[in-house]
Enzyme design. Structure first.
Site, mmCIF file in Angstrom:
data_model
loop_
_atom_site.group_PDB
_atom_site.id
_atom_site.type_symbol
_atom_site.label_atom_id
_atom_site.label_comp_id
_atom_site.label_asym_id
_atom_site.label_seq_id
_atom_site.Cartn_x
_atom_site.Cartn_y
_atom_site.Cartn_z
ATOM 1 N N HIS A 76 42.731 33.262 24.434
ATOM 2 C CA HIS A 76 43.247 34.580 24.090
ATOM 3 C C HIS A 76 44.183 34.473 22.886
ATOM 4 O O HIS A 76 44.599 33.383 22.502
ATOM 5 C CB HIS A 76 44.006 35.192 25.279
ATOM 6 C CG HIS A 76 45.224 34.401 25.660
ATOM 7 N ND1 HIS A 76 45.220 33.468 26.678
ATOM 8 C CD2 HIS A 76 46.488 34.386 25.150
ATOM 9 C CE1 HIS A 76 46.420 32.924 26.778
ATOM 10 N NE2 HIS A 76 47.212 33.466 25.857
ATOM 11 N N SER A 78 47.877 36.066 22.067
ATOM 12 C CA SER A 78 48.987 36.759 22.729
ATOM 13 C C SER A 78 49.513 37.910 21.867
ATOM 14 O O SER A 78 49.630 37.786 20.650
ATOM 15 C CB SER A 78 50.132 35.788 23.002
ATOM 16 O OG SER A 78 49.776 34.855 23.997
ATOM 17 N N GLN A 120 58.833 27.170 23.759
ATOM 18 C CA GLN A 120 60.229 27.309 23.338
ATOM 19 C C GLN A 120 61.121 26.183 23.846
ATOM 20 O O GLN A 120 62.021 25.738 23.143
ATOM 21 C CB GLN A 120 60.778 28.663 23.788
ATOM 22 C CG GLN A 120 60.251 29.830 22.951
ATOM 23 C CD GLN A 120 60.804 31.152 23.389
ATOM 24 O OE1 GLN A 120 60.650 31.553 24.541
ATOM 25 N NE2 GLN A 120 61.452 31.862 22.483
ATOM 26 N N TYR A 158 57.790 37.610 19.097
ATOM 27 C CA TYR A 158 58.480 36.864 18.042
ATOM 28 C C TYR A 158 58.479 37.667 16.736
ATOM 29 O O TYR A 158 57.531 38.387 16.441
ATOM 30 C CB TYR A 158 57.795 35.509 17.837
ATOM 31 C CG TYR A 158 57.616 34.752 19.125
ATOM 32 C CD1 TYR A 158 58.700 34.199 19.803
ATOM 33 C CD2 TYR A 158 56.345 34.604 19.687
ATOM 34 C CE1 TYR A 158 58.531 33.520 20.998
ATOM 35 C CE2 TYR A 158 56.171 33.932 20.891
ATOM 36 C CZ TYR A 158 57.264 33.396 21.540
ATOM 37 O OH TYR A 158 57.102 32.732 22.728
ATOM 38 N N PRO A 161 55.380 36.184 14.077
ATOM 39 C CA PRO A 161 54.452 35.467 14.954
ATOM 40 C C PRO A 161 53.358 34.725 14.197
ATOM 41 O O PRO A 161 52.916 35.149 13.131
ATOM 42 C CB PRO A 161 53.852 36.583 15.813
ATOM 43 C CG PRO A 161 53.981 37.813 14.985
ATOM 44 C CD PRO A 161 55.235 37.648 14.193
ATOM 45 N N SER A 162 52.952 33.594 14.760
ATOM 46 C CA SER A 162 51.766 32.877 14.300
ATOM 47 C C SER A 162 50.676 33.147 15.338
ATOM 48 O O SER A 162 50.603 32.482 16.368
ATOM 49 C CB SER A 162 52.054 31.368 14.195
ATOM 50 O OG SER A 162 50.862 30.652 13.951
ATOM 51 N N PHE A 163 49.859 34.164 15.088
ATOM 52 C CA PHE A 163 48.815 34.527 16.046
ATOM 53 C C PHE A 163 47.786 33.402 16.123
ATOM 54 O O PHE A 163 47.321 32.907 15.094
ATOM 55 C CB PHE A 163 48.147 35.831 15.622
ATOM 56 C CG PHE A 163 49.065 37.019 15.637
ATOM 57 C CD1 PHE A 163 49.502 37.569 16.839
ATOM 58 C CD2 PHE A 163 49.508 37.585 14.448
ATOM 59 C CE1 PHE A 163 50.349 38.669 16.855
ATOM 60 C CE2 PHE A 163 50.356 38.687 14.460
ATOM 61 C CZ PHE A 163 50.785 39.224 15.661
ATOM 62 N N HIS A 164 47.406 33.018 17.332
ATOM 63 C CA HIS A 164 46.494 31.884 17.470
ATOM 64 C C HIS A 164 45.805 31.909 18.827
ATOM 65 O O HIS A 164 46.263 32.566 19.759
ATOM 66 C CB HIS A 164 47.239 30.559 17.295
ATOM 67 C CG HIS A 164 48.283 30.326 18.352
ATOM 68 N ND1 HIS A 164 49.532 30.893 18.291
ATOM 69 C CD2 HIS A 164 48.251 29.595 19.502
ATOM 70 C CE1 HIS A 164 50.242 30.525 19.346
ATOM 71 N NE2 HIS A 164 49.481 29.746 20.104
ATOM 72 N N SER A 166 45.008 29.249 21.623
ATOM 73 C CA SER A 166 45.276 27.881 22.078
ATOM 74 C C SER A 166 43.985 27.256 22.612
ATOM 75 O O SER A 166 43.230 27.896 23.352
ATOM 76 C CB SER A 166 46.347 27.868 23.170
ATOM 77 O OG SER A 166 47.606 28.219 22.635
#
Length: 221
Positions: A76, A78, A120, A158, A161-164, A166
């Site tokens: 997904h 986030s 985090q 955040y 954000p760094s959308f990714h 995983s």
């Protein structure tokens, strides 16, 4: 199971023991309590067979650097952090999400740049595919989700954000082993994979919210 914290529960605030050995060594970001429902908003990615083939290639190579790497069980992007909802907040939270997200249309993203992430508190490390196109639409979605979170006085997403997506994870901060040569070699595998241009251009068709064991879906127009 019946949701915790309903009328008649003997002690809705009683803490539940949490044994990290039952979760592959993962550590919760906050203690689990009865009546608290861990909640997350995200875009689900349904993995195709070719995607799983690419993932296996990446894992078999990356494990020469970090043998403990494990594949993610689902995939997904986030749109929120994991936050805590009280049971009686779930229905109004979902209703507010549905209202704010109703106007959004389906859109494409490209997620083709490998990157190493840690959570985090540095208890887990991840390899993810970072979004390289479609960032603006994702920020628009996050803005609406943040609006709902603010209504309930919950932490927003955040700021940059760094959308990714995983792909794999391991316990501890092992980013030093995965960055550098390992990451460059993995990126070469992605770039050279025959189906990658097709696989990693993703059309998002729905948003989901998971709260405890409940799932809610918000189709995009």
């Amino acid at each position: 199971p019946a949701p915790a914290g309903l009328p008649g529960d003997p002690d809705p605030e009683e803490a539940v023991s949490d044994d990290s050995s039952r979760h592959g060594g993962r550590v919760r970001g906050f203690p689990h309590e009865r009546g608290n429902w861990a909640t997350h908003v995200y875009l689900p990615y349904i993995a195709q067979e070719e995607f799983l083939e690419l993932l296996e290639l990446l894992l078999s190579h990356a494990r020469s650097y970090v043998p403990s790497l494990a594949a993610m069980e689902e995939f997904h992007v986030s749109l929120s952090q994991c936050v805590v909802l009280r049971y009686h907040w779930i229905e109004p939270f979902v209703r507010s999400l549905r209202e704010r997200l109703a106007a959004f249309h389906r859109f494409f993203c490209v997620a083709d740049q490998l990157k190493v992430y840690t959570n985090q508190n540095k208890t887990r490390t991840f390899i993810g595919l970072e979004v390289s196109a479609g960032h603006f639409q994702l920020l628009e979605l996050v803005s609406e989700v943040d609006g709902v979170l603010e209504e309930f006085d919950l932490p927003t997403f955040y700021k940059e954000p760094s959308f990714h997506i995983s792909l794999a994870w391991c316990v501890g901060d092992l980013s030093g082993r995965l960055e550098g040569p390992c990451l460059r070699e993995l990126q070469d595998i992605v770039d050279g994979f025959e189906e990658s241009a097709f696989l990693l251009r993703i059309q998002w068709e729905q948003i989901r919210c998971k709260s405890g064991n409940k799932y809610f879906s918000f189709p995009l127009r």
